[in-house]
Scaffold this motif. Structure first.
Motif, PDB file in Angstrom:
ATOM      1  N   GLU A 140     -10.905 -51.926  21.944  1.00 49.16           N
ATOM      2  CA  GLU A 140     -11.748 -53.017  22.408  1.00 49.16           C
ATOM      3  C   GLU A 140     -12.700 -52.501  23.488  1.00 49.16           C
ATOM      4  N   PRO A 141     -13.834 -53.173  23.672  1.00 50.43           N
ATOM      5  CA  PRO A 141     -14.793 -52.723  24.686  1.00 50.43           C
ATOM      6  C   PRO A 141     -14.275 -52.989  26.100  1.00 50.43           C
ATOM      7  N   GLU A 142     -14.983 -52.417  27.075  1.00 52.43           N
ATOM      8  CA  GLU A 142     -14.619 -52.651  28.480  1.00 52.43           C
ATOM      9  C   GLU A 142     -15.055 -54.070  28.866  1.00 52.43           C
ATOM     10  N   TYR A 143     -14.185 -55.030  28.658  1.00 53.18           N
ATOM     11  CA  TYR A 143     -14.579 -56.417  28.818  1.00 53.18           C
ATOM     12  C   TYR A 143     -14.013 -57.061  30.070  1.00 53.18           C
ATOM     13  N   ILE A 177     -16.429 -65.089  30.301  1.00 45.40           N
ATOM     14  CA  ILE A 177     -16.791 -65.927  31.450  1.00 45.40           C
ATOM     15  C   ILE A 177     -18.234 -65.675  31.852  1.00 45.40           C
ATOM     16  N   ILE A 178     -18.622 -64.404  31.884  1.00 48.37           N
ATOM     17  CA  ILE A 178     -19.990 -64.051  32.275  1.00 48.37           C
ATOM     18  C   ILE A 178     -20.999 -64.615  31.282  1.00 48.37           C
ATOM     19  N   GLN A 204     -21.650 -68.153  32.099  1.00 46.18           N
ATOM     20  CA  GLN A 204     -22.449 -68.305  33.318  1.00 46.18           C
ATOM     21  C   GLN A 204     -23.910 -67.979  33.061  1.00 46.18           C
ATOM     22  N   LEU A 205     -24.175 -66.927  32.287  1.00 40.01           N
ATOM     23  CA  LEU A 205     -25.561 -66.551  32.004  1.00 40.01           C
ATOM     24  C   LEU A 205     -26.261 -67.603  31.145  1.00 40.01           C
ATOM     25  N   ALA A 206     -25.517 -68.257  30.277  1.00 42.78           N
ATOM     26  CA  ALA A 206     -26.115 -69.321  29.471  1.00 42.78           C
ATOM     27  C   ALA A 206     -26.666 -70.431  30.367  1.00 42.78           C
ATOM     28  N   ASN A 207     -26.013 -70.663  31.495  1.00 40.65           N
ATOM     29  CA  ASN A 207     -26.496 -71.676  32.435  1.00 40.65           C
ATOM     30  C   ASN A 207     -27.808 -71.255  33.102  1.00 40.65           C
TER      31      ASN A 207
END
Length: 365
Positions: free
Chosen positions: A53-56, A75-76, A79-82
């Protein structure tokens, strides 16, 4: 002391005789990168908990291994969608940096399909976003490379990313992407509150108008061959500028760069020896003049990773984190005096992303 992360996901601190004095390992972590120590005795990590898996996950731990705070890509993304961001971030990578005000800067990957810009027709291009996270790891400012840099200019050596390839993030828009920038470090400029970003595949360092989270994100200047500075090189080196560099940052009035030298290596003639270098520049950002104060030949070629540091006594610390082969890698960390003479040396098996000389585990030297 030396703190490092190696191929087995151990984070290790040793004394200057190489004897371990502290270590951290978590059996539930598949992959972990130590990016920076934080004053006060915590460490910033980019990790994944499941194989392949990626570094998430972005995580901060204390000396007991306890989690101080963490966040993840999902989660990020919310937040960026906002903020109205339409690009979908892929994974954290390469850099997490704690600022004096308690905020944290981190890279997160992005992709875009561009048309007739880096080849004919539609091409998947991997770029970068810098996130400014507040004390609670909430996004307070961001910078998008696709919005601020010229995407029509491809990587210097034409590099691409494929899934599972070292140094590449997760890909969401295709099985391969042009690795346009491959940014690998964020440095903070205390004089003006701006940031510097090392773009490995451009052989350039960009200064960005950050102004402690109030800036426009525009490019202030570019450092490197073809950039905005006139270079003064007292040594008369035929190829003085860094290439495919790592860990570009301000350090006690100087600008430190680990020069891997991949572009010099690519251009070298048959049988010509090309070594990586530790470099320290004095930047005149008013008159746009760079003085190459230190150009330390490290006597070996490290094609990837590496770090540099100016020590309190005026010496320098250089980490060549990937020597040897993919199957049998080793690292060399060396401290040198201003005249280039070595004052301390450590080497060992495995890759070492970065290493740091520290006066204690609670404060960087």
């Amino acid at each position: 002391y030396l703190a490092r992360a190696d191929d087995d996901n151990w984070i290790v601190a040793t004394n200057l005789f190489g004897q371990p004095i502290w270590s951290y390992w978590n059996p539930y972590i598949d992959r972990a990168f130590l990016t920076r120590p934080v004053k006060g005795g915590t460490f910033l990590l980019v990790i994944s908990e499941v194989e392949d898996e990626p570094e998430y996950i972005l995580r901060e731990i204390d000396l007991s291994g306890a989690i101080v705070r963490e966040t993840n890509v999902e989660i990020i993304r919310d937040q960026l969608a906002n903020f109205g961001v339409t690009d979908t971030p892929g994974s954290f990578h390469h850099e997490v940096l704690r600022l004096a005000n308690g905020h944290t800067l981190v890279f997160i990957s992005l992709e875009r399909i561009v048309t007739d810009l880096q080849g004919s027709g539609d091409v998947n291009v991997y770029g970068e976003m810098v996130l400014d996270l507040d004390e609670n790891f909430q996004v307070s400012w961001y910078w998008n490379s696709f919005d601020k840099l010229d995407v029509s200019q491809p990587a210097k050596l034409g590099e691409t990313c494929i899934p599972g390839q070292g140094g590449c993030p997760v890909l969401l828009l295709g099985d391969v992407a042009n690795d346009w920038l491959h940014m690998n470090s964020i440095g903070y400029s205390p004089a003006d509150g701006n940031i510097v970003l090392s773009a490995r595949h451009k052989d350039l360092v960009y200064k960005i108008d950050y102004r402690d989270g109030t800036g426009t994100g525009d490019v202030v200047w570019r450092l490197g061959e073809g950039g905005d500075f006139t270079l003064l090189d007292p040594g008369g080196d035929a190829s003085p500028w860094f290439s495919h560099q790592h860990d570009a940052h301000y350090d006690d009035g100087e600008f430190i760069v680990y020069d891997n030298g991949n572009t010099r290596k690519s251009a070298a003639g048959e049988g010509e020896v090309v070594n990586s270098r530790g470099q320290a520049y004095i930047l005149d950002e008013v008159n746009m003049v760079a003085l190459l104060k230190v150009n330390q030949n490290l006597d070996h070629y490290a094609p990837a990773v590496g770090s540099g540091q100016k020590l309190a006594n005026g010496n320098y610390h250089w980490n060549s984190g990937f020597l040897g082969t993919v199957t049998e890698p080793y690292f060399i960390a060396v401290s040198t005096m201003p005249d280039g003479q070595p004052s301390w040396l450590e080497y060992g098996s495995g890759r070492t992303y970065r290493s740091f000389r520290m006066d204690s585990l609670y404060q960087e030297e």
